[in-house]
Design a protein around this motif. Structure first.
Motif, PDB file in Angstrom:
ATOM      1  N   LEU A  20      75.986 -87.906   7.838  1.00 38.62           N
ATOM      2  CA  LEU A  20      74.593 -88.334   7.733  1.00 38.62           C
ATOM      3  C   LEU A  20      74.393 -89.257   6.535  1.00 38.62           C
ATOM      4  N   ILE A  21      75.125 -89.005   5.444  1.00 40.06           N
ATOM      5  CA  ILE A  21      74.981 -89.824   4.249  1.00 40.06           C
ATOM      6  C   ILE A  21      75.564 -91.217   4.461  1.00 40.06           C
ATOM      7  N   PHE A  22      76.700 -91.290   5.155  1.00 41.82           N
ATOM      8  CA  PHE A  22      77.387 -92.569   5.297  1.00 41.82           C
ATOM      9  C   PHE A  22      77.129 -93.258   6.631  1.00 41.82           C
ATOM     10  N   ALA A  23      76.373 -92.650   7.506  1.00 36.43           N
ATOM     11  CA  ALA A  23      76.078 -93.261   8.807  1.00 36.43           C
ATOM     12  C   ALA A  23      75.068 -94.396   8.639  1.00 36.43           C
ATOM     13  N   PRO A  24      75.082 -95.368   9.568  1.00 35.36           N
ATOM     14  CA  PRO A  24      74.070 -96.438   9.526  1.00 35.36           C
ATOM     15  C   PRO A  24      72.659 -95.856   9.594  1.00 35.36           C
ATOM     16  N   ILE A  25      71.740 -96.519   8.930  1.00 35.06           N
ATOM     17  CA  ILE A  25      70.359 -96.047   8.867  1.00 35.06           C
ATOM     18  C   ILE A  25      69.471 -96.961   9.682  1.00 35.06           C
ATOM     19  N   VAL A  26      68.592 -96.368  10.465  1.00 37.10           N
ATOM     20  CA  VAL A  26      67.603 -97.136  11.212  1.00 37.10           C
ATOM     21  C   VAL A  26      66.406 -97.373  10.294  1.00 37.10           C
ATOM     22  N   LEU A  27      66.205 -98.623   9.921  1.00 35.52           N
ATOM     23  CA  LEU A  27      65.147 -98.954   8.977  1.00 35.52           C
ATOM     24  C   LEU A  27      63.793 -99.081   9.672  1.00 35.52           C
ATOM     25  N   PRO A  28      62.736 -98.629   9.020  1.00 34.86           N
ATOM     26  CA  PRO A  28      61.395 -98.858   9.560  1.00 34.86           C
ATOM     27  C   PRO A  28      61.017-100.323   9.401  1.00 34.86           C
ATOM     28  N   LYS A  29      60.050-100.762  10.159  1.00 37.57           N
ATOM     29  CA  LYS A  29      59.597-102.140  10.058  1.00 37.57           C
ATOM     30  C   LYS A  29      58.689-102.286   8.840  1.00 37.57           C
ATOM     31  N   HIS A 109      63.600 -85.879   7.246  1.00 41.33           N
ATOM     32  CA  HIS A 109      64.994 -85.472   7.340  1.00 41.33           C
ATOM     33  C   HIS A 109      65.463 -85.463   8.795  1.00 41.33           C
ATOM     34  N   PRO A 110      66.759 -85.686   9.013  1.00 42.67           N
ATOM     35  CA  PRO A 110      67.278 -85.732  10.390  1.00 42.67           C
ATOM     36  C   PRO A 110      67.034 -84.459  11.189  1.00 42.67           C
ATOM     37  N   ASP A 111      66.914 -83.312  10.516  1.00 39.24           N
ATOM     38  CA  ASP A 111      66.672 -82.063  11.237  1.00 39.24           C
ATOM     39  C   ASP A 111      65.208 -81.857  11.584  1.00 39.24           C
ATOM     40  N   VAL A 131      64.059 -91.940   8.373  1.00 41.40           N
ATOM     41  CA  VAL A 131      64.796 -90.704   8.651  1.00 41.40           C
ATOM     42  C   VAL A 131      66.176 -90.808   8.016  1.00 41.40           C
ATOM     43  N   VAL A 132      66.395 -90.013   6.973  1.00 38.34           N
ATOM     44  CA  VAL A 132      67.676 -90.033   6.263  1.00 38.34           C
ATOM     45  C   VAL A 132      67.819 -88.735   5.485  1.00 38.34           C
ATOM     46  N   GLU A 133      69.060 -88.277   5.319  1.00 42.28           N
ATOM     47  CA  GLU A 133      69.304 -87.056   4.561  1.00 42.28           C
ATOM     48  C   GLU A 133      69.267 -87.355   3.068  1.00 42.28           C
ATOM     49  N   GLY A 134      69.063 -86.295   2.265  1.00 40.94           N
ATOM     50  CA  GLY A 134      69.068 -86.446   0.812  1.00 40.94           C
ATOM     51  C   GLY A 134      67.690 -86.273   0.212  1.00 40.94           C
ATOM     52  N   THR A 135      67.581 -86.580  -1.069  1.00 43.88           N
ATOM     53  CA  THR A 135      66.302 -86.514  -1.765  1.00 43.88           C
ATOM     54  C   THR A 135      65.530 -87.807  -1.526  1.00 43.88           C
ATOM     55  N   SER A 136      64.286 -87.842  -1.957  1.00 45.54           N
ATOM     56  CA  SER A 136      63.479 -89.053  -1.772  1.00 45.54           C
ATOM     57  C   SER A 136      64.001 -90.210  -2.620  1.00 45.54           C
ATOM     58  N   GLU A 137      64.546 -89.915  -3.799  1.00 43.53           N
ATOM     59  CA  GLU A 137      65.104 -91.004  -4.600  1.00 43.53           C
ATOM     60  C   GLU A 137      66.354 -91.566  -3.921  1.00 43.53           C
ATOM     61  N   ASP A 138      67.137 -90.697  -3.249  1.00 48.30           N
ATOM     62  CA  ASP A 138      68.271 -91.179  -2.459  1.00 48.30           C
ATOM     63  C   ASP A 138      67.778 -92.092  -1.344  1.00 48.30           C
ATOM     64  N   ALA A 139      66.719 -91.653  -0.661  1.00 45.73           N
ATOM     65  CA  ALA A 139      66.184 -92.415   0.462  1.00 45.73           C
ATOM     66  C   ALA A 139      65.697 -93.793   0.026  1.00 45.73           C
ATOM     67  N   ALA A 140      65.073 -93.864  -1.145  1.00 50.28           N
ATOM     68  CA  ALA A 140      64.573 -95.154  -1.635  1.00 50.28           C
ATOM     69  C   ALA A 140      65.730 -96.115  -1.918  1.00 50.28           C
ATOM     70  N   MET A 141      66.794 -95.605  -2.517  1.00 53.44           N
ATOM     71  CA  MET A 141      67.948 -96.447  -2.798  1.00 53.44           C
ATOM     72  C   MET A 141      68.635 -96.907  -1.522  1.00 53.44           C
ATOM     73  N   LEU A 142      68.772 -95.998  -0.559  1.00 56.01           N
ATOM     74  CA  LEU A 142      69.407 -96.350   0.704  1.00 56.01           C
ATOM     75  C   LEU A 142      68.570 -97.362   1.478  1.00 56.01           C
ATOM     76  N   LEU A 143      67.254 -97.244   1.394  1.00 53.36           N
ATOM     77  CA  LEU A 143      66.373 -98.215   2.036  1.00 53.36           C
ATOM     78  C   LEU A 143      66.604 -99.605   1.468  1.00 53.36           C
ATOM     79  N   ALA A 144      66.613 -99.711   0.142  1.00 51.92           N
ATOM     80  CA  ALA A 144      66.824-101.006  -0.504  1.00 51.92           C
ATOM     81  C   ALA A 144      68.208-101.563  -0.167  1.00 51.92           C
ATOM     82  N   TYR A 145      69.199-100.699  -0.163  1.00 53.64           N
ATOM     83  CA  TYR A 145      70.582-101.103   0.119  1.00 53.64           C
ATOM     84  C   TYR A 145      70.716-101.647   1.541  1.00 53.64           C
TER      85      TYR A 145
END
Length: 224
Positions: A20-29, A109-111, A131-145
């Motif tokens: 879940l951490i390393f899988a591709p993320i579906v970004l919101p518009k 979260h994915p669940d 929709v992504v696993e982790g904390t909200s700060e993780d989610a923000a970084m993954l979104l930007a990435y």
């Protein structure tokens, strides 16, 4: 003892959730564009006020996308900055921050867990879900990435082993793995402050010359 617990928890998390951490993320518009820009992720954590103060010249020069993670949105407002995006479960965001025109991204979260859903309904603001696993700060970084940010600068987040161990909760394993995923794309605000030296912009020099010329002209006219 704490280091051993953290290592064991991280390995267990890898077994269960690494896909879940390393899988591709579906970004919101989103309307905000990250392509080729820096992103500044602000969490209301350790030394966030000091970090924001020393980053002022960096922010003026690079104009990064400003992401406030929950109360991080108010942290930006406190120093005169407006967040472009507010992301999290919205349990510690003020009504003032919700009214500044930022885009709202709800961390789900994915669940299916979606903490903060009721708070969002009370605010009555439009929002999208990430929709992504982790904390909200993780989610923000993954979104930007994933959205194409050129560099991600973290303010008030957990970045050292001491902070990971001090936090003392299972969720920090996802934070550790998120940083592995981002690699050199992620830098801490303190590092940016040490490396970035304010530069004098050409527009500032032109304005200074024009102002000096106007003063001289006024003196010549007044003495003539």
């Amino acid at each position: 003892h704490e280091l051993q617990r953290f290592a064991e928890n991280t390995l267990e998390y890898v077994k269960r959730e690494a896909d879940l951490i390393f899988a591709p993320i579906v970004l919101p518009k989103l309307h905000t564009s990250f392509a080729g820009r820096h992103a500044l992720v602000v969490v209301r954590g350790l030394d966030y006020k000091q970090d924001l103060r020393v980053l002022r010249s960096y922010i003026r020069e690079f104009r990064p996308v400003l992401i406030g993670v929950d109360g991080g949105a108010d942290a930006l407002l406190d120093v005169g900055l407006r967040p472009d995006i507010i992301l999290g479960d919205f349990d510690s965001v003020s009504t003032k921050a919700m009214d500044v025109g930022a885009e709202h991204v709800h961390h789900v979260h994915p669940d299916g867990r979606n903490p903060g859903y009721d708070e969002l309904q009370v605010f009555g603001k439009d929002y999208v879900e990430l929709v992504v696993e982790g904390t909200s700060e993780d989610a923000a970084m993954l979104l930007a990435y994933e959205a194409g940010a050129k560099l991600i600068v973290a303010v008030g987040t957990h970045d050292t082993m001491v902070e990971f161990l001090d936090k003392g909760r299972a969720g920090m394993s996802s934070t550790f793995l998120t940083r592995l995923r981002l690699g050199p794309m992620l830098v801490d605000a303190k590092g940016v402050a040490r490396l970035h030296e304010p530069t004098v912009r050409r527009s500032d020099l032109i304005a200074l010359v024009v102002a000096a010329f106007v003063v001289m002209l006024v003196r010549v006219v007044s003495t003539g």
